[in-house]
Motif scaffolding. Structure first.
Motif, PDB file in Angstrom:
ATOM      1  N   CYS A  88       0.821  -1.221   0.000  1.00  0.00           N
ATOM      2  CA  CYS A  88       0.000   0.000   0.000  1.00  0.00           C
ATOM      3  C   CYS A  88       0.857   1.275   0.000  1.00  0.00           C
ATOM      4  O   CYS A  88       0.315   2.385  -0.030  1.00  0.00           O
ATOM      5  CB  CYS A  88      -0.915   0.026   1.218  1.00  0.00           C
ATOM      6  SG  CYS A  88      -1.990  -1.417   1.332  1.00  0.00           S
ATOM      7  N   VAL A  89       2.176   1.107   0.060  1.00  0.00           N
ATOM      8  CA  VAL A  89       3.057   2.278   0.073  1.00  0.00           C
ATOM      9  C   VAL A  89       2.973   2.975  -1.281  1.00  0.00           C
ATOM     10  O   VAL A  89       3.030   2.329  -2.335  1.00  0.00           O
ATOM     11  CB  VAL A  89       4.521   1.852   0.356  1.00  0.00           C
ATOM     12  CG1 VAL A  89       5.471   3.032   0.237  1.00  0.00           C
ATOM     13  CG2 VAL A  89       4.621   1.234   1.747  1.00  0.00           C
ATOM     14  N   ALA A  90       2.826   4.271  -1.243  1.00  0.00           N
ATOM     15  CA  ALA A  90       2.708   5.041  -2.486  1.00  0.00           C
ATOM     16  C   ALA A  90       3.963   4.893  -3.334  1.00  0.00           C
ATOM     17  O   ALA A  90       5.085   4.827  -2.798  1.00  0.00           O
ATOM     18  CB  ALA A  90       2.472   6.511  -2.154  1.00  0.00           C
ATOM     19  N   ASP A  91       3.771   4.801  -4.638  1.00  0.00           N
ATOM     20  CA  ASP A  91       4.899   4.671  -5.554  1.00  0.00           C
ATOM     21  C   ASP A  91       5.697   5.982  -5.575  1.00  0.00           C
ATOM     22  O   ASP A  91       5.200   7.003  -6.067  1.00  0.00           O
ATOM     23  CB  ASP A  91       4.366   4.360  -6.953  1.00  0.00           C
ATOM     24  CG  ASP A  91       5.481   4.284  -7.989  1.00  0.00           C
ATOM     25  OD1 ASP A  91       6.672   4.362  -7.599  1.00  0.00           O
ATOM     26  OD2 ASP A  91       5.159   4.156  -9.180  1.00  0.00           O
ATOM     27  N   PRO A  92       6.935   5.967  -5.045  1.00  0.00           N
ATOM     28  CA  PRO A  92       7.694   7.224  -4.983  1.00  0.00           C
ATOM     29  C   PRO A  92       8.159   7.725  -6.349  1.00  0.00           C
ATOM     30  O   PRO A  92       8.626   8.855  -6.466  1.00  0.00           O
ATOM     31  CB  PRO A  92       8.893   6.872  -4.091  1.00  0.00           C
ATOM     32  CG  PRO A  92       9.056   5.403  -4.242  1.00  0.00           C
ATOM     33  CD  PRO A  92       7.686   4.839  -4.486  1.00  0.00           C
ATOM     34  N   GLY A 105      12.944   3.956   0.528  1.00  0.00           N
ATOM     35  CA  GLY A 105      13.746   2.855   1.041  1.00  0.00           C
ATOM     36  C   GLY A 105      13.353   1.510   0.457  1.00  0.00           C
ATOM     37  O   GLY A 105      14.189   0.748  -0.022  1.00  0.00           O
ATOM     38  N   LEU A 106      12.052   1.222   0.485  1.00  0.00           N
ATOM     39  CA  LEU A 106      11.562  -0.064  -0.015  1.00  0.00           C
ATOM     40  C   LEU A 106      11.808  -0.200  -1.512  1.00  0.00           C
ATOM     41  O   LEU A 106      12.181  -1.276  -2.001  1.00  0.00           O
ATOM     42  CB  LEU A 106      10.067  -0.180   0.307  1.00  0.00           C
ATOM     43  CG  LEU A 106       9.435  -1.560   0.178  1.00  0.00           C
ATOM     44  CD1 LEU A 106      10.238  -2.606   0.947  1.00  0.00           C
ATOM     45  CD2 LEU A 106       7.995  -1.512   0.686  1.00  0.00           C
ATOM     46  N   LEU A 107      11.632   0.886  -2.225  1.00  0.00           N
ATOM     47  CA  LEU A 107      11.897   0.871  -3.671  1.00  0.00           C
ATOM     48  C   LEU A 107      13.339   0.449  -3.949  1.00  0.00           C
ATOM     49  O   LEU A 107      13.619  -0.369  -4.844  1.00  0.00           O
ATOM     50  CB  LEU A 107      11.640   2.277  -4.248  1.00  0.00           C
ATOM     51  CG  LEU A 107      12.109   2.513  -5.683  1.00  0.00           C
ATOM     52  CD1 LEU A 107      11.194   1.784  -6.670  1.00  0.00           C
ATOM     53  CD2 LEU A 107      12.140   4.004  -6.007  1.00  0.00           C
ATOM     54  N   HIS A 118       7.874  -9.978   2.392  1.00  0.00           N
ATOM     55  CA  HIS A 118       7.352  -9.380   3.629  1.00  0.00           C
ATOM     56  C   HIS A 118       6.476 -10.388   4.359  1.00  0.00           C
ATOM     57  O   HIS A 118       5.756 -11.152   3.723  1.00  0.00           O
ATOM     58  CB  HIS A 118       6.527  -8.127   3.299  1.00  0.00           C
ATOM     59  CG  HIS A 118       7.302  -7.074   2.588  1.00  0.00           C
ATOM     60  ND1 HIS A 118       8.104  -6.178   3.244  1.00  0.00           N
ATOM     61  CD2 HIS A 118       7.431  -6.795   1.268  1.00  0.00           C
ATOM     62  CE1 HIS A 118       8.679  -5.378   2.359  1.00  0.00           C
ATOM     63  NE2 HIS A 118       8.294  -5.735   1.160  1.00  0.00           N
ATOM     64  N   SER A 119       6.527 -10.359   5.677  1.00  0.00           N
ATOM     65  CA  SER A 119       5.648 -11.216   6.469  1.00  0.00           C
ATOM     66  C   SER A 119       5.363 -10.524   7.795  1.00  0.00           C
ATOM     67  O   SER A 119       5.857  -9.402   8.042  1.00  0.00           O
ATOM     68  CB  SER A 119       6.300 -12.590   6.694  1.00  0.00           C
ATOM     69  OG  SER A 119       7.522 -12.444   7.374  1.00  0.00           O
ATOM     70  N   ASP A 120       4.598 -11.212   8.639  1.00  0.00           N
ATOM     71  CA  ASP A 120       4.246 -10.669   9.953  1.00  0.00           C
ATOM     72  C   ASP A 120       3.662  -9.255   9.829  1.00  0.00           C
ATOM     73  O   ASP A 120       4.074  -8.329  10.527  1.00  0.00           O
ATOM     74  CB  ASP A 120       5.487 -10.677  10.875  1.00  0.00           C
ATOM     75  CG  ASP A 120       5.131 -10.447  12.325  1.00  0.00           C
ATOM     76  OD1 ASP A 120       3.937 -10.572  12.681  1.00  0.00           O
ATOM     77  OD2 ASP A 120       6.041 -10.120  13.103  1.00  0.00           O
ATOM     78  N   GLU A 121       2.706  -9.115   8.916  1.00  0.00           N
ATOM     79  CA  GLU A 121       2.004  -7.841   8.692  1.00  0.00           C
ATOM     80  C   GLU A 121       2.962  -6.673   8.457  1.00  0.00           C
ATOM     81  O   GLU A 121       2.755  -5.567   8.954  1.00  0.00           O
ATOM     82  CB  GLU A 121       1.073  -7.539   9.865  1.00  0.00           C
ATOM     83  CG  GLU A 121      -0.026  -8.589  10.015  1.00  0.00           C
ATOM     84  CD  GLU A 121      -0.955  -8.310  11.182  1.00  0.00           C
ATOM     85  OE1 GLU A 121      -0.455  -7.877  12.245  1.00  0.00           O
ATOM     86  OE2 GLU A 121      -2.162  -8.528  11.035  1.00  0.00           O
ATOM     87  N   GLY A 122       4.024  -6.952   7.714  1.00  0.00           N
ATOM     88  CA  GLY A 122       4.956  -5.892   7.334  1.00  0.00           C
ATOM     89  C   GLY A 122       6.075  -5.659   8.338  1.00  0.00           C
ATOM     90  O   GLY A 122       6.972  -4.849   8.086  1.00  0.00           O
ATOM     91  N   ARG A 123       6.050  -6.377   9.436  1.00  0.00           N
ATOM     92  CA  ARG A 123       7.118  -6.159  10.435  1.00  0.00           C
ATOM     93  C   ARG A 123       8.420  -6.821  10.010  1.00  0.00           C
ATOM     94  O   ARG A 123       9.494  -6.465  10.484  1.00  0.00           O
ATOM     95  CB  ARG A 123       6.694  -6.717  11.804  1.00  0.00           C
ATOM     96  CG  ARG A 123       5.518  -6.014  12.427  1.00  0.00           C
ATOM     97  CD  ARG A 123       5.147  -6.648  13.763  1.00  0.00           C
ATOM     98  NE  ARG A 123       3.853  -6.177  14.223  1.00  0.00           N
ATOM     99  CZ  ARG A 123       2.696  -6.735  13.894  1.00  0.00           C
ATOM    100  NH1 ARG A 123       2.670  -7.809  13.126  1.00  0.00           N
ATOM    101  NH2 ARG A 123       1.563  -6.234  14.330  1.00  0.00           N
ATOM    102  N   SER A 124       8.314  -7.819   9.163  1.00  0.00           N
ATOM    103  CA  SER A 124       9.494  -8.590   8.793  1.00  0.00           C
ATOM    104  C   SER A 124       9.753  -8.486   7.294  1.00  0.00           C
ATOM    105  O   SER A 124       8.824  -8.598   6.492  1.00  0.00           O
ATOM    106  CB  SER A 124       9.266 -10.064   9.180  1.00  0.00           C
ATOM    107  OG  SER A 124      10.341 -10.850   8.744  1.00  0.00           O
ATOM    108  N   VAL A 125      11.005  -8.256   6.945  1.00  0.00           N
ATOM    109  CA  VAL A 125      11.381  -8.237   5.531  1.00  0.00           C
ATOM    110  C   VAL A 125      12.561  -9.188   5.330  1.00  0.00           C
ATOM    111  O   VAL A 125      13.550  -9.128   6.060  1.00  0.00           O
ATOM    112  CB  VAL A 125      11.699  -6.793   5.048  1.00  0.00           C
ATOM    113  CG1 VAL A 125      12.870  -6.172   5.814  1.00  0.00           C
ATOM    114  CG2 VAL A 125      12.007  -6.787   3.549  1.00  0.00           C
ATOM    115  N   ARG A 126      12.393 -10.093   4.378  1.00  0.00           N
ATOM    116  CA  ARG A 126      13.441 -11.066   4.075  1.00  0.00           C
ATOM    117  C   ARG A 126      14.034 -10.710   2.721  1.00  0.00           C
ATOM    118  O   ARG A 126      13.302 -10.592   1.726  1.00  0.00           O
ATOM    119  CB  ARG A 126      12.830 -12.465   4.048  1.00  0.00           C
ATOM    120  CG  ARG A 126      13.824 -13.581   3.850  1.00  0.00           C
ATOM    121  CD  ARG A 126      13.074 -14.896   3.948  1.00  0.00           C
ATOM    122  NE  ARG A 126      13.917 -16.032   3.671  1.00  0.00           N
ATOM    123  CZ  ARG A 126      13.479 -17.160   3.119  1.00  0.00           C
ATOM    124  NH1 ARG A 126      12.204 -17.271   2.778  1.00  0.00           N
ATOM    125  NH2 ARG A 126      14.296 -18.159   2.915  1.00  0.00           N
TER     126      ARG A 126
END
Lengths: 136, 118
Positions: A88-92, A105-107, A118-126
């Motif tokens: 749901c993060v807006a496309d920068p 950052g995510l981009l 992503h897992s754990d409702e966005g808390r975890s990033v692998r």
């Protein structure tokens, strides 16, 4: 190298872990350009966890699991925040968001890593990456 | 002129404020905030500020640093000034391309080319 640890919500502590990880990744067969992207991805993942996830809460920790083998890495960074919806993060890069100071950052992580899960409702990033040309 | 523990060097050439960043890594939030405050201070009271930021020594940069540059760019543009970035190493230039910020910043290969934009 295998690592399973946790640190406080502190950017200075994250820097120590990132350097530790990069020391191992640097001798694991990744090229110079790949190392640049990996380091940047780690910086962004830890910054997201500490700033946006844990909101610098000293009571909350950032958990790190890493497995680094010749030409391959899998690193998970998990915070103890409220979670969020990564999709749901807006496309920068959208024209209307280009001049927004944050949200890249995510981009960048997605650009430099092969897989970002992503897992754990966005808390975890692998983050997963294989070296393009292994020198090992 | 050196500002804030040599995080940048500032000179004026042909009326243009030339800022040379001194840190190899612009990753740390506190450093980025300091660099930002120094840069904002340079344009705060200027009418139509003209600025070049030289990245020759910068090898690593985070998205927070990009945010700081966007804020600087906006402040300069609000006063009808102009900001030009130069000497960006290829790996960091790729970060600008991925984020499409190369579309909003004027980026030149060298200081001399940057100066020619004014």
């Amino acid at each position: 190298m295998e690592l399973d640890t946790a640190i406080a919500s502190s950017l200075s502590q994250s820097r120590v872990v990132i350097e530790q990880l990069m020391d191992a990744i640097g001798v694991s067969g990744f090229g110079e350009g790949e190392l640049f992207g990996i380091k940047l991805s780690l910086e962004e993942a830890f910054a997201n966890a500490i700033k946006h996830g844990n909101r610098f809460d000293p009571e909350k920790q950032v958990h790190i699991q890493a497995r680094i083998t010749p030409g391959h890495l899998e690193i998970t960074v998990r915070d103890e925040g409220d979670g969020y919806c990564p999709d749901c993060v807006a496309d920068p890069t959208a024209p209307c968001n280009l001049e927004h100071p944050g949200g890249r950052g995510l981009l960048l992580i997605r650009a430099y890593m092969d897989e970002v899960i992503h897992s754990d409702e966005g808390r975890s990033v692998r983050m997963i990456k294989t070296a393009a040309t292994s020198t090992q | 002129m050196e500002l804030d523990n040599a995080k940048m060097q500032v000179a004026v050439e042909q009326g243009v404020t030339m800022v040379t960043l001194s840190d190899q890594k612009i990753l740390d939030e506190i450093n980025i905030a300091r660099i930002g405050e120094n840069l904002y201070a340079l344009v705060r009271d200027a009418a139509a500020p003209m600025m070049v930021v030289d990245f020759a020594t910068v090898a690593n940069m985070s998205s927070s640093a990009l945010g700081m540059l966007i804020t600087l760019h906006k402040r300069i543009r609000e006063t009808s000034g102009k900001l030009v970035l130069c000497n960006i190493q290829p790996a960091i230039l790729e970060v600008f391309r991925i984020t499409r910020l190369d579309e909003i910043f004027m980026i030149c290969a060298s200081r001399s080319e940057a100066l020619e934009q004014f």
